[in-house]
Design a protein around this motif. Structure first.
Motif, PDB file in Angstrom:
ATOM      1  N   PHE B 179       0.884  -1.177   0.000  1.00 35.37           N
ATOM      2  CA  PHE B 179       0.000   0.000   0.000  1.00 35.37           C
ATOM      3  C   PHE B 179       0.916   1.219   0.000  1.00 35.37           C
ATOM      4  CE2 PHE B 179      -1.837   3.296   2.711  1.00 35.37           C
ATOM      5  CZ  PHE B 179      -3.204   3.316   2.457  1.00 35.37           C
ATOM      6  N   VAL B 181       0.824   5.314  -0.460  1.00 36.10           N
ATOM      7  CA  VAL B 181       0.278   6.653  -0.678  1.00 36.10           C
ATOM      8  C   VAL B 181       1.428   7.562  -1.095  1.00 36.10           C
ATOM      9  CG1 VAL B 181      -0.668   8.675   0.517  1.00 36.10           C
ATOM     10  CG2 VAL B 181      -1.572   6.394   1.032  1.00 36.10           C
ATOM     11  N   THR B 311     -10.426  -6.432   0.431  1.00 39.03           N
ATOM     12  CA  THR B 311     -11.743  -5.877   0.766  1.00 39.03           C
ATOM     13  C   THR B 311     -11.996  -4.580   0.003  1.00 39.03           C
ATOM     14  OG1 THR B 311     -11.585  -6.832   2.980  1.00 39.03           O
ATOM     15  CG2 THR B 311     -13.212  -5.084   2.681  1.00 39.03           C
ATOM     16  N   PHE B 312     -10.998  -3.707  -0.009  1.00 36.62           N
ATOM     17  CA  PHE B 312     -11.185  -2.411  -0.681  1.00 36.62           C
ATOM     18  C   PHE B 312     -11.187  -2.582  -2.211  1.00 36.62           C
ATOM     19  CE2 PHE B 312     -11.297   1.171   2.352  1.00 36.62           C
ATOM     20  CZ  PHE B 312     -11.284   0.428   3.524  1.00 36.62           C
ATOM     21  N   ASN B 314     -12.260  -5.029  -3.849  1.00 39.46           N
ATOM     22  CA  ASN B 314     -13.504  -5.661  -4.291  1.00 39.46           C
ATOM     23  C   ASN B 314     -14.754  -4.844  -3.987  1.00 39.46           C
ATOM     24  OD1 ASN B 314     -12.189  -7.889  -5.365  1.00 39.46           O
ATOM     25  ND2 ASN B 314     -12.057  -8.861  -3.345  1.00 39.46           N
ATOM     26  N   ALA B 315     -14.565  -3.608  -3.536  1.00 28.92           N
ATOM     27  CA  ALA B 315     -15.737  -2.755  -3.274  1.00 28.92           C
ATOM     28  C   ALA B 315     -16.486  -2.513  -4.577  1.00 28.92           C
ATOM     29  CB  ALA B 315     -15.282  -1.427  -2.677  1.00 28.92           C
ATOM     30  N   LYS B 316     -17.805  -2.355  -4.457  1.00 29.06           N
ATOM     31  CA  LYS B 316     -18.629  -2.146  -5.660  1.00 29.06           C
ATOM     32  C   LYS B 316     -18.339  -0.774  -6.272  1.00 29.06           C
ATOM     33  CE  LYS B 316     -22.781  -3.301  -3.893  1.00 29.06           C
ATOM     34  NZ  LYS B 316     -22.486  -4.160  -2.729  1.00 29.06           N
ATOM     35  N   PRO B 317     -17.988  -0.750  -7.561  1.00 28.75           N
ATOM     36  CA  PRO B 317     -17.720   0.551  -8.198  1.00 28.75           C
ATOM     37  C   PRO B 317     -19.016   1.317  -8.454  1.00 28.75           C
ATOM     38  CG  PRO B 317     -17.487  -1.226  -9.799  1.00 28.75           C
ATOM     39  CD  PRO B 317     -17.756  -1.880  -8.478  1.00 28.75           C
ATOM     40  N   GLU B 322     -15.472   1.659 -13.751  1.00 28.13           N
ATOM     41  CA  GLU B 322     -14.545   2.153 -12.737  1.00 28.13           C
ATOM     42  C   GLU B 322     -14.141   1.025 -11.807  1.00 28.13           C
ATOM     43  OE1 GLU B 322     -16.753   5.387 -11.022  1.00 28.13           O
ATOM     44  OE2 GLU B 322     -15.979   6.824 -12.482  1.00 28.13           O
ATOM     45  N   ARG B 323     -13.103   1.261 -10.989  1.00 28.50           N
ATOM     46  CA  ARG B 323     -12.735   0.296  -9.965  1.00 28.50           C
ATOM     47  C   ARG B 323     -12.134   1.072  -8.803  1.00 28.50           C
ATOM     48  NH1 ARG B 323      -6.706  -1.626 -10.735  1.00 28.50           N
ATOM     49  NH2 ARG B 323      -5.991   0.034 -12.071  1.00 28.50           N
ATOM     50  N   VAL B 324     -12.221   0.507  -7.625  1.00 26.16           N
ATOM     51  CA  VAL B 324     -11.627   1.145  -6.460  1.00 26.16           C
ATOM     52  C   VAL B 324     -10.129   0.865  -6.497  1.00 26.16           C
ATOM     53  CG1 VAL B 324     -11.542   1.174  -3.948  1.00 26.16           C
ATOM     54  CG2 VAL B 324     -13.734   0.999  -5.127  1.00 26.16           C
ATOM     55  N   LEU B 325      -9.359   1.933  -6.401  1.00 24.72           N
ATOM     56  CA  LEU B 325      -7.906   1.791  -6.474  1.00 24.72           C
ATOM     57  C   LEU B 325      -7.315   1.640  -5.079  1.00 24.72           C
ATOM     58  CD1 LEU B 325      -7.360   4.637  -9.077  1.00 24.72           C
ATOM     59  CD2 LEU B 325      -7.119   2.180  -9.494  1.00 24.72           C
ATOM     60  N   ILE B 326      -6.313   0.823  -4.973  1.00 27.80           N
ATOM     61  CA  ILE B 326      -5.527   0.746  -3.743  1.00 27.80           C
ATOM     62  C   ILE B 326      -4.363   1.721  -3.916  1.00 27.80           C
ATOM     63  CG2 ILE B 326      -4.164  -0.769  -2.248  1.00 27.80           C
ATOM     64  CD1 ILE B 326      -7.223  -1.412  -2.458  1.00 27.80           C
ATOM     65  N   PRO B 327      -4.101   2.573  -2.905  1.00 29.95           N
ATOM     66  CA  PRO B 327      -3.011   3.538  -3.063  1.00 29.95           C
ATOM     67  C   PRO B 327      -1.724   2.838  -3.511  1.00 29.95           C
ATOM     68  CG  PRO B 327      -4.269   4.051  -1.094  1.00 29.95           C
ATOM     69  CD  PRO B 327      -4.831   2.756  -1.634  1.00 29.95           C
TER      70      PRO B 327
END
Lengths: 364, 364
Positions: B179, B181, B311-312, B314-317, B322-327
């Protein structure tokens, strides 16, 4: 206080302290821990952060009543190094666990220069700034953060995955008052939405979205599966940075400590059932203490902090009636103004507390 | 590389490294320090952060040429405790000072659990994430931040008082990539504005203001006394929180270290004169290293970080595409894609570097 001394909704600081400690003691919370909790909640009222003040008392009481907060926890350090500790709060009041944990960070800093404490198995701890500011009188910088009930969606998602995850940083100065950041990492604090909601007002777009991720101006949308947006509001304006900050707070509070992360943070209100799926223990916090003289001489540090504060305070305002604020100024000014005034509690909340007092035979 | 192997603007990683180290060595920078600087700049290119890549080389060279960067600094620890150190960079290249300082933080963490290093008398250090990520291979979390040339105005002000003051946090995971940032604390990064400006495009409102504090959509407004806004853009949308974060980065980098703060951060470009009024020494940085096992067992920590990331991820976009990005994902994916490709440098920049190579008799 005599009952005639104030209007129904006005309380002296002392009267509130007696009410809060009176109730908590009846619920098995030791005297000292009751006083800590009263001090944290009253401090929030004085600093004009009522969303973290007395309004939380009925929640704490409800959770104590149904056994979801442990009134008399055995708070333990379960792992440590020279500059770190992991503390298990044994399910106690967040206020009590947090004070003990910040004290541990300060003790570590005395010998190691800095102290860092990750906390698990805790509960809602009120205002983050209460704990960071504990470091100031030791000539240390204090850091305090916590994860919180999942109400915020990461950038590009409609899922509520994490909380308003606040960060507080308190840095000592010399002649000037200290620099105190105490901020949510979301576009808006939960408490502000709640106040708009009960007043029947709309909010601007950019704070919340509905359960499908569509823009919304309804402050009450959270009760319909909606979510708060990260600081920055949209990807275009940097909400991925707000999400990054909040994610960092969540990980420091949970993965470092063994507490629940993101969606596994247990509810801080009694009307929501405990989580069905568990991962980690309770709410997590993360604290830091940094001795000034682990970096600079105290004199030099304070002289330069004063200059920093004066430089920013004297910046040219955009409009004549505005001024550049130093983090902590609004809350400190409120506290100075409020400390000798009665504390005003809404009729509704005051009624709730009165009912609780009657139940536990505590003077109201 | 033979000159025919690539288009004029395309360079292999190895060729760029030889060019950069070749020039720096001619300017008196030791071989090892030249290679560090090349690696930091090339890393920014590979990670798709060209605003902190090769474009900075002519600036570094200009400052070395006119004696404003010391090619061969005696970097010294001037104060320390078990978990802290203050390092004086002796006016060296920020890249070199930062690597040495992060190594010191990592060494401190090995014995004290965490290590915290405040740095003064340094210069522009490139991408913040280069240094935080140094901690990963030691099974540590790394933190890196720096102050920067004053281009941002605090909430309610029209004065440029502080920089885009980035923060980077790199946290190890297990099966999942780390991860990471790496973010400016302003509404927009300086480099993005610059790219809009040279393309002759406008920007949306909410990123910059003119010198009187009026809203502006001109990316070039900075050259006319305008300023960048803090993350959040306006007070209404939480820009005071962006300002709070940036102010904290500035203080940790300057008051903790003895470096210049806010408006006293010296220019990182040779075409701006040195500051007339001085307060503190050079640019400041702040680094942290936190050993995983100062908090949790490595196995447990990595397992839970993997779960956090999954978990993050696989969050619903909000939208299907789109997709949730991991830093850290976008930069790492760019690096994986780019590492075996030639690096594309604009004709203009490539021309500048060619001129420098001719001046110093370095193969281009």
């Amino acid at each position: 206080m005599t009952k005639k001394q104030f209007e129904a909704k006005d309380f002296s600081k002392e009267a509130l302290e007696e009410i809060i400690t009176g109730i908590l003691k009846k619920l098995g919370v030791p005297e000292k821990d009751s006083r800590i909790t009263a001090d944290v909640l009253i401090s929030a009222e004085l600093r004009n952060i009522p969303s973290h003040g007395l309004i939380r008392l009925p929640d704490y009481i409800g959770l104590l009543e149904n056994g979801r907060i442990n009134p008399s926890p055995a708070i333990k350090t379960i792992h440590e190094t020279l500059s770190t500790a992991v503390i298990d709060g044994d399910g106690g009041l967040g206020t009590v666990v947090a004070v003990k944990s910040m004290e541990t960070a300060i003790e570590k800093a005395k010998t190691a220069g800095t102290g860092w404490v990750a906390v698990r198995n805790s509960n809602h701890y009120g205002i983050a700034g209460y704990y960071s500011m504990m470091a100031l009188k030791h000539d240390m910088t204090g850091i305090s953060m916590t994860n919180a009930n999942p109400l915020v969606a990461p950038t590009f998602s409609k899922d509520r995955l994490y909380g308003t995850n606040p960060i507080s940083v308190a840095i000592p100065a010399g002649e000037q008052p200290p620099f105190v950041v105490d901020m949510a990492t979301s576009a808006i604090a939960r408490g502000k939405l709640y106040i708009k909601q009960i007043n029947g007002e709309k909010v601007k777009y950019g704070y919340v979205q509905d359960k499908e991720g569509n823009p919304s101006n309804e402050p009450g949308i959270l009760t319909e599966g909606g979510s708060i947006l990260p600081l920055g509001s949209s990807y275009e304006y940097g909400s991925h940075r707000g999400y990054c900050m909040a994610a960092t707070v969540d990980i420091l509070s949970s993965i470092f400590s063994g507490a629940g992360f993101g969606p596994f943070v247990p509810p801080s209100v009694p009307f929501l059932d405990p989580l069905k799926e568990k991962d980690g223990e309770g709410i997590g916090h993360f604290f830091g203490a940094l001795r000034i003289d682990a970096f600079q001489s105290k004199e030099e540090f304070k002289k330069r902090m004063d200059k920093w504060i004066e430089t920013f305070k004297n910046a040219k305002p955009t409009k004549e009636n505005e001024r550049v604020l130093i983090p902590g100024d609004p809350e400190r000014e409120a506290e100075e103004k409020n400390k000798n005034q009665p504390i005003n509690i809404s009729e509704k909340l005051s009624g709730k507390i009165k009912t609780i007092c009657e139940k536990y035979n505590v003077d109201f």
